[in-house]
Design a protein around this motif. Structure first.
Motif, mmCIF file in Angstrom:
data_model
loop_
_atom_site.group_PDB
_atom_site.id
_atom_site.type_symbol
_atom_site.label_atom_id
_atom_site.label_comp_id
_atom_site.label_asym_id
_atom_site.label_seq_id
_atom_site.Cartn_x
_atom_site.Cartn_y
_atom_site.Cartn_z
ATOM 1 N N GLY A 86 67.253 54.509 11.967
ATOM 2 C CA GLY A 86 68.249 54.734 13.005
ATOM 3 C C GLY A 86 67.673 55.057 14.364
ATOM 4 O O GLY A 86 68.247 55.861 15.111
ATOM 5 N N ILE A 87 66.558 54.450 14.723
ATOM 6 C CA ILE A 87 65.974 54.620 16.057
ATOM 7 C C ILE A 87 66.530 53.519 16.944
ATOM 8 O O ILE A 87 66.281 52.336 16.712
ATOM 9 C CB ILE A 87 64.440 54.545 16.006
ATOM 10 N N GLY A 88 67.301 53.897 17.946
ATOM 11 C CA GLY A 88 67.984 52.919 18.771
ATOM 12 C C GLY A 88 67.532 52.932 20.216
ATOM 13 O O GLY A 88 66.584 53.639 20.594
ATOM 14 N N PRO A 89 68.213 52.172 21.065
ATOM 15 C CA PRO A 89 67.841 52.096 22.478
ATOM 16 C C PRO A 89 67.989 53.404 23.235
ATOM 17 O O PRO A 89 67.391 53.571 24.292
ATOM 18 C CB PRO A 89 68.790 51.019 23.035
ATOM 19 N N ASP A 90 68.779 54.344 22.695
ATOM 20 C CA ASP A 90 68.879 55.656 23.341
ATOM 21 C C ASP A 90 67.532 56.373 23.335
ATOM 22 O O ASP A 90 67.304 57.286 24.157
ATOM 23 C CB ASP A 90 69.933 56.515 22.651
ATOM 24 N N LEU A 91 66.622 55.962 22.466
ATOM 25 C CA LEU A 91 65.270 56.534 22.423
ATOM 26 C C LEU A 91 64.221 55.579 22.977
ATOM 27 O O LEU A 91 63.302 56.010 23.682
ATOM 28 C CB LEU A 91 64.906 56.933 20.991
#
Length: 286
Positions: free
Chosen positions: A108-113
């Motif tokens: 669940g590593i997304g563009p917010d990171l």
């Protein structure tokens, strides 16, 4: 014995490539990851490998190869786009990106990171001197979000559906990442100024340095309070990393020598053994 073929073989090759990157670039981080359980260990290596490749674009190797600032920006932009595309499609021809994409999709590593991370890396191409505001923005993108990526791995690796970690764990991960980055800024300060022409800290007086170390200690203490609530197979590795940087902060506060502050291998072994035996995180440098 089943022999991996097709995508499984490619996944394994990508994971081995990421492990090779971490082994080549960081003995301390490599040591800490060996204390992780098998569930999370390869994923943390995947995160670190992508972060390291991006950092090498904006720092030494690309410049040493004659790549100018505009070209480095283009390379970094291309790496970000390839990362975004790989997370969406589940495949990349770049082994390090492929490994990271596998981890991002599972944990669940997304563009917010990823977007703040690449934004911070671009800052290194254009900005040489930071004030308090730009320092904090840079540290968030370059270090705190990496801590959040690692937390996503700790919580979600091996699960069928990734979930957002608890807020107090998010705060602990951010503060641990910030402490790590500020310690690195302090110990690399002379080299950053001489070799890269950068000043990340804007320290004018010794009191400023002491105040920064006080904040590092506070960040380490707050992070330490959350380590015991991480999944059991991750606690020893995070404790070892925490204690290593607490030791570096102590040595920086003592002002040991004129060379880059390091922790001797024998002391690292003691810290790793202590963590392996289940001891809690140590105190700070004050």
């Amino acid at each position: 014995m089943t022999v991996a073929t097709g995508l499984a073989l490619y996944d394994r090759a990508a994971s081995e490539a990421a492990a090779r990157v971490i082994a080549a670039y960081s003995t301390s981080f490599s040591l800490a990851t060996r204390l992780l359980g098998e569930r999370a260990r390869p994923h943390i290596r995947h995160v670190y490998a992508l972060v390291r490749v991006a950092d090498e674009i904006v720092d030494g190797p690309a410049g040493e190869a004659g790549v100018g600032p505009a070209e480095r920006r283009a390379l970094l932009d291309a790496l970000e786009q390839e990362t975004t595309d790989a997370v969406a499609r589940g495949f990349s021809a770049n082994l390090v990106v492929h490994a990271f994409a596998r981890t991002a999709r599972e944990c669940g590593i997304g563009p917010d990171l990823t977007e703040p991370f690449f934004s911070a890396m671009r800052t290194d191409i254009t900005t040489t001197t930071h004030d308090a505001a730009s320092h904090d923005a840079y540290v968030y993108g370059s270090a705190e979000v990496v801590g959040l990526m690692c937390l996503a791995v700790f919580v979600n690796a091996g699960t069928s559906r990734p979930a957002r970690p608890a807020e107090h764990l998010v705060s602990g991960a951010r503060r641990l990442g910030r402490a790590f980055q500020d310690v690195n800024f302090l110990r690399d300060r002379a080299d950053d100024e001489r070799r890269l022409g950068r000043d990340y800290l804007g320290i004018a007086e010794e009191g400023d340095r002491a105040a920064l170390l006080d904040r590092v200690d506070d960040d380490l203490a707050c992070a330490a309070a959350t380590i015991g609530e991480l999944p059991p197979d991750c606690r020893r590795a995070v404790t070892a990393a925490h204690d290593l940087f607490a030791e570096l902060a102590r040595r920086l506060r003592m002002g040991e020598g004129t060379e880059r502050v390091r922790v001797p291998a024998s002391r690292k072994a003691v810290l790793a053994t202590r963590a392996w035996l289940g001891a809690g995180p140590s105190g700070g440098s004050r």
